[in-house]
Design a protein around this motif. Structure first.
Motif, PDB file in Angstrom:
ATOM      1  N   PRO A  62     106.680  57.248  55.241  1.00 52.35           N
ATOM      2  CA  PRO A  62     108.219  57.872  54.853  1.00 52.35           C
ATOM      3  C   PRO A  62     108.680  59.602  54.942  1.00 52.35           C
ATOM      4  O   PRO A  62     107.939  60.349  54.001  1.00 52.35           O
ATOM      5  N   GLU A  63     109.440  59.731  54.959  1.00 53.81           N
ATOM      6  CA  GLU A  63     109.888  61.474  54.805  1.00 53.81           C
ATOM      7  C   GLU A  63     110.116  61.561  53.289  1.00 53.81           C
ATOM      8  O   GLU A  63     109.415  62.376  52.742  1.00 53.81           O
ATOM      9  N   GLN A  64     110.558  60.852  52.042  1.00 48.36           N
ATOM     10  CA  GLN A  64     110.643  61.455  51.121  1.00 48.36           C
ATOM     11  C   GLN A  64     108.903  61.180  50.366  1.00 48.36           C
ATOM     12  O   GLN A  64     108.627  61.860  49.286  1.00 48.36           O
ATOM     13  N   TYR A  65     107.607  61.129  51.058  1.00 48.36           N
ATOM     14  CA  TYR A  65     106.892  61.450  49.974  1.00 48.36           C
ATOM     15  C   TYR A  65     105.281  62.579  51.007  1.00 48.36           C
ATOM     16  O   TYR A  65     104.809  62.737  51.204  1.00 48.36           O
ATOM     17  N   LYS A  66     105.838  62.272  52.415  1.00 48.66           N
ATOM     18  CA  LYS A  66     105.796  63.130  53.164  1.00 48.66           C
ATOM     19  C   LYS A  66     105.280  65.063  52.596  1.00 48.66           C
ATOM     20  O   LYS A  66     104.104  65.310  52.319  1.00 48.66           O
ATOM     21  N   ALA A  67     106.204  65.755  51.869  1.00 52.28           N
ATOM     22  CA  ALA A  67     106.610  66.849  51.058  1.00 52.28           C
ATOM     23  C   ALA A  67     105.239  66.317  50.049  1.00 52.28           C
ATOM     24  O   ALA A  67     104.005  67.916  49.880  1.00 52.28           O
ATOM     25  N   ALA A  68     104.685  66.108  49.279  1.00 53.65           N
ATOM     26  CA  ALA A  68     103.763  65.881  48.347  1.00 53.65           C
ATOM     27  C   ALA A  68     102.427  65.101  48.511  1.00 53.65           C
ATOM     28  O   ALA A  68     101.452  64.958  47.663  1.00 53.65           O
ATOM     29  N   SER A  69     101.948  64.222  49.775  1.00 53.39           N
ATOM     30  CA  SER A  69     101.715  63.929  49.973  1.00 53.39           C
ATOM     31  C   SER A  69     100.267  64.418  51.033  1.00 53.39           C
ATOM     32  O   SER A  69     100.836  65.418  51.923  1.00 53.39           O
ATOM     33  N   HIS A  70      99.373  64.380  51.009  1.00 56.52           N
ATOM     34  CA  HIS A  70      98.179  64.078  52.015  1.00 56.52           C
ATOM     35  C   HIS A  70      97.246  62.932  52.930  1.00 56.52           C
ATOM     36  O   HIS A  70      96.670  62.670  52.148  1.00 56.52           O
ATOM     37  N   VAL A  71      97.374  62.514  53.864  1.00 55.79           N
ATOM     38  CA  VAL A  71      97.358  61.450  54.389  1.00 55.79           C
ATOM     39  C   VAL A  71      97.060  60.993  55.797  1.00 55.79           C
ATOM     40  O   VAL A  71      97.811  61.782  56.548  1.00 55.79           O
ATOM     41  N   ASN A  72      95.751  60.253  56.281  1.00 48.87           N
ATOM     42  CA  ASN A  72      95.119  60.605  56.653  1.00 48.87           C
ATOM     43  C   ASN A  72      95.024  59.060  57.648  1.00 48.87           C
ATOM     44  O   ASN A  72      94.904  58.386  56.961  1.00 48.87           O
ATOM     45  N   PHE A  73      94.535  58.877  58.496  1.00 47.71           N
ATOM     46  CA  PHE A  73      95.039  57.551  59.323  1.00 47.71           C
ATOM     47  C   PHE A  73      93.791  57.314  59.970  1.00 47.71           C
ATOM     48  O   PHE A  73      93.205  57.751  61.443  1.00 47.71           O
ATOM     49  N   THR A  74      92.519  56.185  60.511  1.00 45.88           N
ATOM     50  CA  THR A  74      91.839  56.165  61.095  1.00 45.88           C
ATOM     51  C   THR A  74      91.613  55.027  61.407  1.00 45.88           C
ATOM     52  O   THR A  74      91.326  54.119  60.315  1.00 45.88           O
ATOM     53  N   SER A  75      91.847  54.855  62.944  1.00 38.98           N
ATOM     54  CA  SER A  75      91.620  53.301  62.997  1.00 38.98           C
ATOM     55  C   SER A  75      90.359  53.208  64.498  1.00 38.98           C
ATOM     56  O   SER A  75      89.857  53.573  64.843  1.00 38.98           O
ATOM     57  N   TYR A  76      90.308  52.201  64.151  1.00 38.89           N
ATOM     58  CA  TYR A  76      88.914  51.775  64.608  1.00 38.89           C
ATOM     59  C   TYR A  76      88.490  50.521  64.994  1.00 38.89           C
ATOM     60  O   TYR A  76      88.581  49.326  64.080  1.00 38.89           O
ATOM     61  N   ASN A  77      88.804  49.820  66.083  1.00 35.78           N
ATOM     62  CA  ASN A  77      88.535  48.512  66.813  1.00 35.78           C
ATOM     63  C   ASN A  77      89.830  47.902  65.907  1.00 35.78           C
ATOM     64  O   ASN A  77      89.891  47.101  65.404  1.00 35.78           O
ATOM     65  N   ARG A  79      91.082  48.423  62.925  1.00 37.12           N
ATOM     66  CA  ARG A  79      91.468  48.399  61.756  1.00 37.12           C
ATOM     67  C   ARG A  79      91.726  49.649  61.052  1.00 37.12           C
ATOM     68  O   ARG A  79      90.799  50.164  61.172  1.00 37.12           O
ATOM     69  N   VAL A  80      92.864  50.008  60.856  1.00 37.98           N
ATOM     70  CA  VAL A  80      93.580  50.967  60.492  1.00 37.98           C
ATOM     71  C   VAL A  80      92.531  51.062  58.730  1.00 37.98           C
ATOM     72  O   VAL A  80      92.696  50.519  57.787  1.00 37.98           O
ATOM     73  N   LEU A  81      92.179  52.572  58.047  1.00 37.70           N
ATOM     74  CA  LEU A  81      91.949  52.985  56.815  1.00 37.70           C
ATOM     75  C   LEU A  81      92.417  54.470  56.953  1.00 37.70           C
ATOM     76  O   LEU A  81      93.071  55.437  57.859  1.00 37.70           O
ATOM     77  N   ILE A  82      93.212  54.021  55.509  1.00 37.63           N
ATOM     78  CA  ILE A  82      94.004  55.302  54.868  1.00 37.63           C
ATOM     79  C   ILE A  82      93.461  55.801  53.782  1.00 37.63           C
ATOM     80  O   ILE A  82      93.191  55.618  52.700  1.00 37.63           O
TER      81      ILE A  82
END
Length: 219
Positions: A62-77, A79-82
């Motif tokens: 969500p846009e309201q969280y982007k500025a103060a966040s650092h988020v990475n998504f890794t998907s393997y088979n 299964r998603v790791l945040i």
């Protein structure tokens, strides 16, 4: 001496990969990518789905969280790791919920930390830890580095991949004994030995599966 030089070279290249990621296709070409894909236990279709899932997940923040966040998504088979940092527990929960809505996602592991976004210095240290763990996996000669994904955030190493029980133990032992690692989070998908051999055989295109390990009798 030669092995030490090769290891240092590998570490240097792996450290630069996050910086050069956008340039990699132009540098190494399709042939090298094909080799990496062929040694992956996921089908090419699943690999493509995982890349698409990562892209979709990033757009679902969500846009309201982007500025103060650092988020990475890794998907393997599927299964998603945040991983990363968000400003509140609410942001953490909402981002997980949005990720779970993505079609095809089997499981979500929410390892987001609540607090200020990490500094560039911290991320540089994480990249260096990544490179050390990967180099040590290669040096162990006990597991293919292509079967393991290493994701480091705030010196916490997360391990993803499709491995058998022996390979999982090797990967975890390597990660937990690497200098600078504060904690290891095991997100590995452990499969049976025969399934690992079957997948390797399919991906490598061998005509016949490798022989089963012979039994040992003690006298």
């Amino acid at each position: 001496m030669q092995k030490a030089k090769l290891t240092l070279t590998a570490v240097a290249l792996l450290t630069l990969l996050p910086i050069l990621q956008g340039c990699v296709p132009a540098i190494i070409g399709g042939a090298a990518v094909g080799v990496m894909s062929a040694h992956d236990r996921r089908s090419t279709g699943t690999q493509a789905d995982d890349e698409t899932t990562e892209w979709k997940a990033g757009r679902h923040v969500p846009e309201q969280y982007k500025a103060a966040s650092h988020v990475n998504f890794t998907s393997y088979n599927r299964r998603v790791l945040i991983t990363g940092e968000v400003p509140s527990e609410e942001a953490k929960s909402v981002i997980e919920a949005e990720t779970r809505k993505i079609e095809g996602v089997r499981e979500v592991y929410n390892e987001l930390g609540v607090g200020p976004a990490s500094s560039l210095g911290s991320r540089s240290t994480d990249s260096y830890i990544d490179s050390k763990v990967k180099a040590r996996l290669v040096d162990s000669n006990q597991i293919s580095a292509n079967h393991i994904k290493v994701i480091t955030e705030r010196a916490i190493v997360h391990l993803m991949g499709m491995v058998n029980a022996r390979e999982a133990k090797v990967a975890i032992d390597v990660a937990r004994t690497t200098a600078g690692v504060k904690k290891v989070v095991n997100v590995l998908e452990v499969i049976a030995d025969e399934d690992a051999r079957r997948l390797d055989n399919q991906m490598l295109g061998a005509r016949t599966p490798p022989p089963a390990t012979a039994p040992v009798e003690s006298r």
